[in-house]
Design a protein around this motif. Sequence first.
Motif, PDB file in Angstrom:
ATOM      1  N   VAL A 118      23.518  -6.692 -12.976  1.00 31.69           N
ATOM      2  CA  VAL A 118      22.524  -5.477 -12.797  1.00 31.69           C
ATOM      3  C   VAL A 118      21.320  -5.677 -11.900  1.00 31.69           C
ATOM      4  CG1 VAL A 118      21.243  -3.645 -14.042  1.00 31.69           C
ATOM      5  CG2 VAL A 118      23.383  -4.339 -14.810  1.00 31.69           C
ATOM      6  N   GLY A 119      21.261  -5.057 -10.973  1.00 37.25           N
ATOM      7  CA  GLY A 119      20.030  -5.232  -9.987  1.00 37.25           C
ATOM      8  C   GLY A 119      19.076  -3.952  -9.911  1.00 37.25           C
ATOM      9  N   LEU A 120      18.904  -3.672  -8.707  1.00 37.18           N
ATOM     10  CA  LEU A 120      18.084  -2.531  -8.365  1.00 37.18           C
ATOM     11  C   LEU A 120      18.159  -2.120  -6.793  1.00 37.18           C
ATOM     12  CD1 LEU A 120      14.244  -2.617  -8.156  1.00 37.18           C
ATOM     13  CD2 LEU A 120      15.688  -4.615  -8.156  1.00 37.18           C
ATOM     14  N   ARG A 121      17.673  -0.692  -6.626  1.00 40.07           N
ATOM     15  CA  ARG A 121      17.456  -0.430  -5.379  1.00 40.07           C
ATOM     16  C   ARG A 121      15.963   0.328  -5.627  1.00 40.07           C
ATOM     17  NH1 ARG A 121      21.140   1.177  -1.631  1.00 40.07           N
ATOM     18  NH2 ARG A 121      22.776   0.071  -2.771  1.00 40.07           N
ATOM     19  N   PHE A 122      15.373   0.713  -4.344  1.00 38.91           N
ATOM     20  CA  PHE A 122      14.309   1.494  -4.582  1.00 38.91           C
ATOM     21  C   PHE A 122      14.148   2.527  -3.449  1.00 38.91           C
ATOM     22  CE2 PHE A 122      12.847  -2.472  -2.378  1.00 38.91           C
ATOM     23  CZ  PHE A 122      12.120  -1.993  -1.241  1.00 38.91           C
ATOM     24  N   CYS A 123      13.204   3.290  -3.710  1.00 40.86           N
ATOM     25  CA  CYS A 123      13.099   4.549  -2.819  1.00 40.86           C
ATOM     26  C   CYS A 123      11.597   4.856  -2.513  1.00 40.86           C
ATOM     27  CB  CYS A 123      13.779   5.895  -3.200  1.00 40.86           C
ATOM     28  SG  CYS A 123      12.827   6.455  -4.756  1.00 40.86           S
ATOM     29  N   LEU A 124      11.013   5.403  -1.446  1.00 40.75           N
ATOM     30  CA  LEU A 124       9.705   5.466  -0.928  1.00 40.75           C
ATOM     31  C   LEU A 124       9.368   7.062  -1.208  1.00 40.75           C
ATOM     32  CD1 LEU A 124       6.967   4.705   0.395  1.00 40.75           C
ATOM     33  CD2 LEU A 124       8.237   5.526   2.558  1.00 40.75           C
ATOM     34  N   THR A 125       8.523   7.025  -2.133  1.00 41.32           N
ATOM     35  CA  THR A 125       7.717   8.458  -2.416  1.00 41.32           C
ATOM     36  C   THR A 125       6.976   9.016  -1.142  1.00 41.32           C
ATOM     37  OG1 THR A 125       7.550   8.132  -4.709  1.00 41.32           O
ATOM     38  CG2 THR A 125       6.417   9.867  -4.146  1.00 41.32           C
ATOM     39  N   ILE A 126       7.363   9.958  -0.626  1.00 38.32           N
ATOM     40  CA  ILE A 126       6.557  10.832   0.462  1.00 38.32           C
ATOM     41  C   ILE A 126       5.775  11.849  -0.037  1.00 38.32           C
ATOM     42  CG2 ILE A 126       6.985  11.716   2.797  1.00 38.32           C
ATOM     43  CD1 ILE A 126       9.554  10.248   2.948  1.00 38.32           C
ATOM     44  N   GLU A 127       4.547  11.719   0.343  1.00 33.46           N
ATOM     45  CA  GLU A 127       3.705  13.003  -0.138  1.00 33.46           C
ATOM     46  C   GLU A 127       3.679  14.112   0.906  1.00 33.46           C
ATOM     47  OE1 GLU A 127       1.353  12.504  -2.639  1.00 33.46           O
ATOM     48  OE2 GLU A 127       2.277  10.370  -3.112  1.00 33.46           O
ATOM     49  N   LYS A 128       3.916  15.130   0.159  1.00 30.42           N
ATOM     50  CA  LYS A 128       3.981  16.582   0.846  1.00 30.42           C
ATOM     51  C   LYS A 128       2.685  17.264   1.235  1.00 30.42           C
ATOM     52  CE  LYS A 128       8.644  17.256  -1.059  1.00 30.42           C
ATOM     53  NZ  LYS A 128       9.295  18.169  -1.948  1.00 30.42           N
ATOM     54  N   GLY A 188       0.829  -1.247  -0.074  1.00 26.86           N
ATOM     55  CA  GLY A 188      -0.126   0.018   0.056  1.00 26.86           C
ATOM     56  C   GLY A 188       0.781   1.305   0.101  1.00 26.86           C
ATOM     57  N   LYS A 189       1.907   1.311  -0.309  1.00 25.01           N
ATOM     58  CA  LYS A 189       2.983   2.509  -0.423  1.00 25.01           C
ATOM     59  C   LYS A 189       3.269   2.759  -1.653  1.00 25.01           C
ATOM     60  CE  LYS A 189       4.360   1.809   4.246  1.00 25.01           C
ATOM     61  NZ  LYS A 189       3.805   2.555   5.180  1.00 25.01           N
ATOM     62  N   LYS A 190       4.222   3.768  -2.091  1.00 28.98           N
ATOM     63  CA  LYS A 190       4.383   4.577  -3.349  1.00 28.98           C
ATOM     64  C   LYS A 190       5.934   4.226  -3.408  1.00 28.98           C
ATOM     65  CE  LYS A 190       0.448   7.319  -3.976  1.00 28.98           C
ATOM     66  NZ  LYS A 190       0.166   8.561  -4.289  1.00 28.98           N
ATOM     67  N   PHE A 191       6.443   3.036  -3.376  1.00 29.43           N
ATOM     68  CA  PHE A 191       7.815   2.750  -3.755  1.00 29.43           C
ATOM     69  C   PHE A 191       8.082   3.035  -5.367  1.00 29.43           C
ATOM     70  CE2 PHE A 191       7.270   0.032  -0.064  1.00 29.43           C
ATOM     71  CZ  PHE A 191       8.057   0.448   0.655  1.00 29.43           C
ATOM     72  N   ARG A 192       9.341   2.975  -5.654  1.00 32.08           N
ATOM     73  CA  ARG A 192       9.934   3.506  -7.067  1.00 32.08           C
ATOM     74  C   ARG A 192      11.428   3.288  -7.356  1.00 32.08           C
ATOM     75  NH1 ARG A 192      11.902   8.429  -7.358  1.00 32.08           N
ATOM     76  NH2 ARG A 192      11.285  10.084  -5.617  1.00 32.08           N
ATOM     77  N   ILE A 193      11.551   3.377  -8.425  1.00 33.47           N
ATOM     78  CA  ILE A 193      13.158   3.199  -8.817  1.00 33.47           C
ATOM     79  C   ILE A 193      13.579   4.678  -8.527  1.00 33.47           C
ATOM     80  CG2 ILE A 193      15.020   2.831 -10.471  1.00 33.47           C
ATOM     81  CD1 ILE A 193      13.048   0.730 -11.615  1.00 33.47           C
ATOM     82  N   PRO A 194      14.836   5.202  -8.082  1.00 36.70           N
ATOM     83  CA  PRO A 194      15.264   6.484  -7.916  1.00 36.70           C
ATOM     84  C   PRO A 194      15.580   7.017  -9.288  1.00 36.70           C
ATOM     85  CG  PRO A 194      16.906   4.859  -7.142  1.00 36.70           C
ATOM     86  CD  PRO A 194      15.751   4.033  -7.476  1.00 36.70           C
TER      87      PRO A 194
END
Length: 192
Positions: free
Chosen positions: A182-192, A53-59
């Motif tokens: 080649v892999g990945l990491r992700f980040c969390l989008t925080i609503e302002k 239920g979060k908003k993760f994405r690739i940076p």
Amino acid sequence: QVTQGLWVAVMGDNPSYFKETSSLGNEWECLPVENVSWDDCQNFIRKLNELTGKKFRIPTEAEWEFAAKGGNKSNGYLYAGSDSLDDVAWNAKNAVFDTKDPTYGTHSVGMKQPNELGFYDMSGNVWEWCEDMFSKYTDSPQTDPLVSDGFPHIFKGGGWDFMPYYCRSSHHSLPGNRYYDVGLRFCLTIEK
């Protein structure tokens, strides 16, 4: 870096080339996932978001660079967390290249020291996909630009099988291509 354990928990399969437990005690669940395309990563992020239920994405490339350089806590290191690559990264000078050796390939995430922000493996181990597409930089100043009109996509950080020079630069590839470094990491989008 996203581990094979997390990838399997979300996706139900393990596409990685290096998934054997080694004599070093590198359990496959702790190894970085690799052999995933940019498109695969987008599917992973979509499923992770559905599960949490979060908003993760690739940076973006700019976000990735800012994090790798230590953000506002940066000490200006050459690599992500040190001027000595061996302190922070598995690379062609300290990884094993004998395919018969059980330590050949990727290594467990977090075995080297982190950078100033506490991020591990931003130099070496596996390259990491970014959201951006390849494009030449403009001369005008920008804040966190997202390049979405170039081609192909960018990955950054260097891999276990690359010389030190490459552990601080970027490469690019078609979004459907897969590589064993080649892999990945992700980040969390925080609503302002």
